[in-house]
Design a protein around this motif. Sequence first.
Motif, PDB file in Angstrom:
ATOM      1  N   THR A 172      13.377 -31.484  18.741  1.00 58.36           N
ATOM      2  CA  THR A 172      13.831 -31.756  17.382  1.00 58.36           C
ATOM      3  C   THR A 172      14.635 -33.054  17.401  1.00 58.36           C
ATOM      4  OG1 THR A 172      15.932 -30.585  17.606  1.00 58.36           O
ATOM      5  CG2 THR A 172      14.008 -29.276  16.930  1.00 58.36           C
ATOM      6  N   ALA A 173      14.900 -33.596  16.233  1.00 60.14           N
ATOM      7  CA  ALA A 173      15.696 -34.826  16.145  1.00 60.14           C
ATOM      8  C   ALA A 173      17.083 -34.630  16.746  1.00 60.14           C
ATOM      9  CB  ALA A 173      15.804 -35.280  14.692  1.00 60.14           C
ATOM     10  N   ALA A 174      17.620 -33.422  16.662  1.00 56.91           N
ATOM     11  CA  ALA A 174      18.949 -33.141  17.219  1.00 56.91           C
ATOM     12  C   ALA A 174      18.961 -33.211  18.746  1.00 56.91           C
ATOM     13  CB  ALA A 174      19.426 -31.772  16.750  1.00 56.91           C
ATOM     14  N   ASP A 175      17.799 -33.091  19.383  1.00 60.11           N
ATOM     15  CA  ASP A 175      17.710 -33.154  20.844  1.00 60.11           C
ATOM     16  C   ASP A 175      17.749 -34.579  21.367  1.00 60.11           C
ATOM     17  OD1 ASP A 175      17.344 -30.357  21.048  1.00 60.11           O
ATOM     18  OD2 ASP A 175      15.183 -30.580  20.707  1.00 60.11           O
TER      19      ASP A 175
ATOM     20  N   ALA B  67      -0.475 -47.359  30.890  1.00 59.45           N
ATOM     21  CA  ALA B  67       0.306 -46.941  32.062  1.00 59.45           C
ATOM     22  C   ALA B  67       1.693 -46.536  31.594  1.00 59.45           C
ATOM     23  CB  ALA B  67       0.412 -48.073  33.075  1.00 59.45           C
ATOM     24  N   LEU B  68       2.190 -45.424  32.129  1.00 59.74           N
ATOM     25  CA  LEU B  68       3.525 -44.931  31.813  1.00 59.74           C
ATOM     26  C   LEU B  68       4.298 -44.678  33.104  1.00 59.74           C
ATOM     27  CD1 LEU B  68       2.597 -42.251  29.134  1.00 59.74           C
ATOM     28  CD2 LEU B  68       3.607 -44.496  28.705  1.00 59.74           C
ATOM     29  N   ARG B  69       5.561 -45.057  33.090  1.00 58.72           N
ATOM     30  CA  ARG B  69       6.484 -44.704  34.175  1.00 58.72           C
ATOM     31  C   ARG B  69       7.676 -44.045  33.508  1.00 58.72           C
ATOM     32  NH1 ARG B  69      10.719 -46.208  37.752  1.00 58.72           N
ATOM     33  NH2 ARG B  69      10.080 -45.811  39.903  1.00 58.72           N
ATOM     34  N   ILE B  70       7.850 -42.752  33.794  1.00 58.04           N
ATOM     35  CA  ILE B  70       8.894 -41.950  33.161  1.00 58.04           C
ATOM     36  C   ILE B  70       9.839 -41.473  34.248  1.00 58.04           C
ATOM     37  CG2 ILE B  70       9.361 -39.905  31.760  1.00 58.04           C
ATOM     38  CD1 ILE B  70       6.283 -40.160  30.946  1.00 58.04           C
ATOM     39  N   ARG B  71      11.125 -41.635  33.985  1.00 58.66           N
ATOM     40  CA  ARG B  71      12.124 -41.186  34.963  1.00 58.66           C
ATOM     41  C   ARG B  71      13.206 -40.394  34.238  1.00 58.66           C
ATOM     42  NH1 ARG B  71      14.134 -45.079  39.394  1.00 58.66           N
ATOM     43  NH2 ARG B  71      12.701 -43.855  40.626  1.00 58.66           N
ATOM     44  N   SER B  72      13.492 -39.183  34.766  1.00 56.21           N
ATOM     45  CA  SER B  72      14.572 -38.356  34.233  1.00 56.21           C
ATOM     46  C   SER B  72      14.817 -37.164  35.148  1.00 56.21           C
ATOM     47  CB  SER B  72      14.222 -37.840  32.832  1.00 56.21           C
ATOM     48  OG  SER B  72      15.244 -36.972  32.368  1.00 56.21           O
TER      49      SER B  72
ATOM     50  N   SER C 105      11.716 -48.064  26.955  1.00 51.13           N
ATOM     51  CA  SER C 105      12.464 -47.175  26.065  1.00 51.13           C
ATOM     52  C   SER C 105      13.454 -46.365  26.883  1.00 51.13           C
ATOM     53  CB  SER C 105      11.513 -46.209  25.347  1.00 51.13           C
ATOM     54  OG  SER C 105      10.512 -46.909  24.649  1.00 51.13           O
ATOM     55  N   ARG C 106      14.635 -46.221  26.330  1.00 53.40           N
ATOM     56  CA  ARG C 106      15.652 -45.366  26.934  1.00 53.40           C
ATOM     57  C   ARG C 106      16.196 -44.471  25.828  1.00 53.40           C
ATOM     58  NH1 ARG C 106      15.170 -48.163  31.040  1.00 53.40           N
ATOM     59  NH2 ARG C 106      16.028 -49.999  31.908  1.00 53.40           N
ATOM     60  N   VAL C 107      16.269 -43.184  26.131  1.00 55.18           N
ATOM     61  CA  VAL C 107      16.807 -42.205  25.195  1.00 55.18           C
ATOM     62  C   VAL C 107      17.607 -41.180  25.989  1.00 55.18           C
ATOM     63  CG1 VAL C 107      14.871 -42.442  23.582  1.00 55.18           C
ATOM     64  CG2 VAL C 107      14.815 -40.637  25.289  1.00 55.18           C
ATOM     65  N   ARG C 108      18.324 -40.371  25.241  1.00 54.10           N
ATOM     66  CA  ARG C 108      18.967 -39.205  25.841  1.00 54.10           C
ATOM     67  C   ARG C 108      18.334 -37.980  25.194  1.00 54.10           C
ATOM     68  NH1 ARG C 108      22.955 -40.867  29.040  1.00 54.10           N
ATOM     69  NH2 ARG C 108      24.030 -38.896  29.330  1.00 54.10           N
ATOM     70  N   LEU C 109      17.776 -37.108  26.035  1.00 60.29           N
ATOM     71  CA  LEU C 109      17.215 -35.834  25.584  1.00 60.29           C
ATOM     72  C   LEU C 109      18.123 -34.734  26.120  1.00 60.29           C
ATOM     73  CD1 LEU C 109      13.369 -36.219  26.255  1.00 60.29           C
ATOM     74  CD2 LEU C 109      14.602 -36.526  24.112  1.00 60.29           C
ATOM     75  N   LEU C 110      18.595 -33.886  25.233  1.00 65.79           N
ATOM     76  CA  LEU C 110      19.510 -32.819  25.628  1.00 65.79           C
ATOM     77  C   LEU C 110      20.705 -33.378  26.394  1.00 65.79           C
ATOM     78  CD1 LEU C 110      16.865 -30.228  26.855  1.00 65.79           C
ATOM     79  CD2 LEU C 110      17.869 -30.423  24.572  1.00 65.79           C
ATOM     80  N   GLY C 111      21.104 -34.621  26.035  1.00 64.81           N
ATOM     81  CA  GLY C 111      22.243 -35.273  26.667  1.00 64.81           C
ATOM     82  C   GLY C 111      21.933 -35.945  27.990  1.00 64.81           C
ATOM     83  N   GLN C 112      20.704 -35.845  28.488  1.00 65.91           N
ATOM     84  CA  GLN C 112      20.318 -36.430  29.775  1.00 65.91           C
ATOM     85  C   GLN C 112      19.496 -37.703  29.553  1.00 65.91           C
ATOM     86  OE1 GLN C 112      21.387 -35.166  32.756  1.00 65.91           O
ATOM     87  NE2 GLN C 112      22.574 -33.838  31.397  1.00 65.91           N
ATOM     88  N   PRO C 113      19.704 -38.732  30.383  1.00 68.74           N
ATOM     89  CA  PRO C 113      18.943 -39.977  30.204  1.00 68.74           C
ATOM     90  C   PRO C 113      17.468 -39.822  30.583  1.00 68.74           C
ATOM     91  CG  PRO C 113      20.369 -40.139  32.129  1.00 68.74           C
ATOM     92  CD  PRO C 113      20.677 -38.823  31.475  1.00 68.74           C
ATOM     93  N   VAL C 114      16.624 -40.460  29.782  1.00 75.94           N
ATOM     94  CA  VAL C 114      15.187 -40.530  30.037  1.00 75.94           C
ATOM     95  C   VAL C 114      14.780 -41.984  29.830  1.00 75.94           C
ATOM     96  CG1 VAL C 114      12.890 -39.787  29.301  1.00 75.94           C
ATOM     97  CG2 VAL C 114      14.809 -38.179  29.187  1.00 75.94           C
TER      98      VAL C 114
END
Length: 194
Positions: A29-32, A72-77, A49-58
């Motif tokens: 949800t948007a709140a996450d 191509a995607l590189r995702i780190r969290s 892109s950098r975001v915080r999901l559930l307060g954790q960095p992604v």
Amino acid sequence: VQWLRENPHLQPLPQIGFVLAGAGARKLTAADVSGVDQRLDMWRGRLDSRVRLLGQPVSVSSAVDPDRDTLALRIRSSLLASGRIAVRIALPYGYTMADHHNPPLDWSHPDGHRTTVLAQTDHTLVLEHVRDAARYALTLASGTPLTIAHPGAHVFEIAPRSGDTLELTISFAREGRPPAHEAAAVVQASGAYW
């Protein structure tokens, strides 16, 4: 920047995003989501892109091959390592054409199209998507072992089997099966092109 998020295809390609996985699995949800920072690096042909999901960095870095239909995607969290998020790939029926300028995706006809798993290994997933006379195939590939779930007829959830990083490519083709590509090669080709 709206053009960056629009899809010019008559038959939409899959929607790619995150979903909460494991205990308490649900859609985000948007709140996450907080702390969104997105930057287009035109010199290197990358979208970071950098975001915080559930307060954790992604962090997500994406690039497109200039010569092939490959993302191509590189995702780190740490959320990947703990099994709390997965990459969700959902294949819609088409567009809801009530809004001709920016039509939303149509999820209301699951029996009106077909998604078939053509091949699956620890490192790849090959799908065929057919609606009426339109068809495309996609190959998802990763250099590291994947966990692949199939919770719905047109939905797949992808996560690394271990670790906090997921590097993958998604290649598309109208005819046949697209070959698997390495993420690093796509990022390098994109950087060289731009």
